[in-house]
Write a protein that holds these residues in place. Structure first.
Motif, PDB file in Angstrom:
ATOM      1  N   ARG A 107       0.867  -1.183   0.000  1.00 37.38           N
ATOM      2  CA  ARG A 107       0.000   0.000   0.000  1.00 37.38           C
ATOM      3  C   ARG A 107       0.899   1.227   0.000  1.00 37.38           C
ATOM      4  O   ARG A 107       2.004   1.200   0.546  1.00 37.38           O
ATOM      5  N   TRP A 123       2.325   2.451   6.466  1.00 45.21           N
ATOM      6  CA  TRP A 123       1.430   1.963   5.414  1.00 45.21           C
ATOM      7  C   TRP A 123       1.034   0.499   5.651  1.00 45.21           C
ATOM      8  O   TRP A 123       0.062   0.014   5.075  1.00 45.21           O
ATOM      9  N   ARG A 129      -5.715   4.275   6.793  1.00 45.02           N
ATOM     10  CA  ARG A 129      -6.253   4.170   5.439  1.00 45.02           C
ATOM     11  C   ARG A 129      -6.025   5.417   4.602  1.00 45.02           C
ATOM     12  O   ARG A 129      -6.283   5.418   3.409  1.00 45.02           O
ATOM     13  N   LEU A 138      -4.862   5.663   0.903  1.00 45.82           N
ATOM     14  CA  LEU A 138      -3.764   4.819   0.445  1.00 45.82           C
ATOM     15  C   LEU A 138      -4.279   3.872  -0.624  1.00 45.82           C
ATOM     16  O   LEU A 138      -5.419   3.413  -0.570  1.00 45.82           O
ATOM     17  N   ASP A 140      -3.566   0.337  -3.217  1.00 47.20           N
ATOM     18  CA  ASP A 140      -2.831  -0.931  -3.276  1.00 47.20           C
ATOM     19  C   ASP A 140      -2.877  -1.559  -4.658  1.00 47.20           C
ATOM     20  O   ASP A 140      -2.551  -2.724  -4.837  1.00 47.20           O
ATOM     21  N   THR A 147      -2.958  -5.588  -8.577  1.00 51.35           N
ATOM     22  CA  THR A 147      -2.429  -5.508  -7.220  1.00 51.35           C
ATOM     23  C   THR A 147      -0.911  -5.577  -7.250  1.00 51.35           C
ATOM     24  O   THR A 147      -0.330  -6.358  -8.010  1.00 51.35           O
TER      25      THR A 147
END
Length: 487
Positions: A107, A123, A129, A138, A140, A147
């Motif tokens: 993240r 993080w 968040r 944040l 990801d 991802t």
């Protein structure tokens, strides 16, 4: 014996990549892999015989400590690296829960990576968040929705070559949950929150989650969903003093809890909260949560209007037996007095021991010590003692039995109830030229007891004015005489 550093057995050939103050071992390890010219953390780790497929910050810290880093660099790396001890994690001298961290995916804040492409340790804390500096959530995933996992060693670009950072406006840190945690870690100015400052960081997250989950949902007997902003909502409720927490809970109860539920015990109304509160290891904060919720529910159940002013409610509560002994009265009579003062709502379904916070106890004691006997109440109202009963029967005056300690036997009356009647009679208008007769005369002529006549006055059945004779209570009341109309 100290073993000399051997370049041939070192895990990396370069260590001139400077680790940042807020950079943990697993983030720095990835950057060292990138400095070697490799594009896969796992492949490089396999080559140097290091287990890195599942991120273990303390294990990678052990690997990095083999490098000839300065004491200063090693100390800040150790401080910024989460290290597990059973179910707990130590980070920057703060204690977290192991479940507070997640390393399944990376993240980041795009604004932070644009400024400096390295991983910030906070993080990995799941409850954080948003970036407190750039006020953005944040992320990801990359721009293509993929991802990003820890096999990728670069923090400036993605595996597809896109930039992971972008320019973003920087803001002063606000009074948010994220800023509070950064302050606890020593990476920002410390915010003070007296209710939770003595808790460890992991407990702070737990308590904020409990209160935030409650305040972010409608009332429910079962455990509700956990909204993404619940931790922040909980922190805002807990970030100030006790009265602020109680008033926040009261506002929620007022809108969310059905009226029929407000008079039930907190263990029934907040069953899932009680279960989670009971599971808190920190019994002090568990007690604060319990006491604040009970106080908020009690205030709303009895329809209190004024906000709570003091955090004295957090002090040790006093039971009925102890309070009765302190005042010197019968224990059985106190609940009725507390009800009359609005300090104990009727709880048909609640059988827990009745307790009062110190302010409530002092209030009850003050009023009980000033209670009047029947003779004293009648004298204040300008009546004979036998005339009190009609006012009691009609509900204009409350009498209390079982509140007798030392002194005359018989029922007792609250001074403030007597004062309400006096305020009413004293507030009647004065009409100098109106044809009237005293209430005493009116009662005698009509064959009424003085108390029955007083009930008619309070009920508005008679047109009354206030005389100027200076007599107390109902003896100053005069009834206007109306001319009878002939038919």
């Amino acid at each position: 014996m100290t073993i000399a550093f051997d370049l041939r057995t070192a895990p990396f050939s370069r260590w001139d990549v400077i680790n940042q103050v807020t950079e943990p071992a697993h983030g720095y390890y990835a950057r060292l892999v990138s400095a070697e010219g490799h594009t896969s953390v796992t492949s490089y780790s396999d080559w140097i015989d290091v287990r890195a497929r599942n991120v273990s910050p303390e294990h990678l810290l052990d690997v990095i400590e083999k490098l000839p880093l300065s004491a200063d660099r090693l100390n800040r790396l150790r401080r910024a690296t989460p290290r597990r001890h059973g179910a707990k994690v130590m980070l920057c001298d703060e204690v977290f829960r192991y479940s507070d961290f997640s390393y399944t995916r990376r993240r980041w804040c795009p604004g932070c990576l644009h400024e400096q492409p390295f991983h910030r340790v906070w993080w990995d804390i799941q409850a954080i968040r948003r970036c407190p500096s750039h006020r953005t959530a944040l992320v990801d995933t990359c721009a293509d929705g993929k991802t990003l996992h820890w096999w990728w060693p670069n923090f400036d670009i993605s595996p597809d070559g896109e930039a992971l950072g972008r320019p973003m406006a920087v803001h002063a840190l606000g009074a948010t949950f994220e800023s509070y945690i950064l302050g606890r870690l020593g990476y920002a100015d410390r915010l003070f929150a007296p209710i939770i400052d003595t808790c460890d960081a992991g407990t702070v997250i737990e308590v904020c989650d409990i209160i935030g989950r409650l305040l972010s949902n409608p009332w429910s007997a079962d455990l509700p969903e956990m909204p993404s902003d619940a931790t922040e909502v909980g922190f805002q409720a807990l970030s100030r003093d006790g009265p602020h927490l109680v008033e926040t809970l009261r506002a929620w109860i007022r809108v969310r809890v059905p009226d029929a539920m407000k008079t039930r015990g907190w263990t029934i109304v907040f069953e899932w909260v009680r279960i989670q509160q009971n599971a808190l290891e920190d019994r002090k904060i568990a007690g604060v949560v319990k006491t604040a919720i009970r106080k908020a529910l009690a205030l709303e159940a009895r329809g209190a209007v004024d906000p709570i002013q003091s955090d004295d409610f957090l002090k040790e509560e006093i039971g009925l037996t102890e309070l009765a002994a302190r005042i010197g009265v019968n224990r059985k009579g106190l609940p009725a007095v507390a009800d009359a003062l609005g300090l104990r709502p009727e709880r048909e379904w609640y059988r827990a021991p009745v307790k009062f916070d110190p302010v409530e106890a002092d209030t009850i004691e003050h009023h009980v010590r000033r209670m009047m006997t029947r003779v004293e109440a009648a004298t204040a109202l300008g009546m004979a003692s036998q005339d009190i009963q009609p006012l009691v029967d009609a509900g204009f005056l409350r009498s209390f039995s079982n509140v007798i300690g030392d002194g005359p036997v018989g029922h007792r009356f609250l001074v403030r109830d007597i004062q309400k009647l006096l305020d009413f009679t004293g507030g009647l208008p004065q009409m100098k030229h109106a044809k009237s007769r005293s209430l005493t005369t009116f009662a005698r002529n009509e064959g009424l007891r003085m108390g029955d006549a007083a009930v008619k006055v309070m009920s508005g059945e008679l047109d009354c004015i206030r005389g100027e004779n200076g007599k107390p209570g109902f003896r100053a009341v005069r009834v206007i005489i109306r001319n009878r109309q002939s038919h």
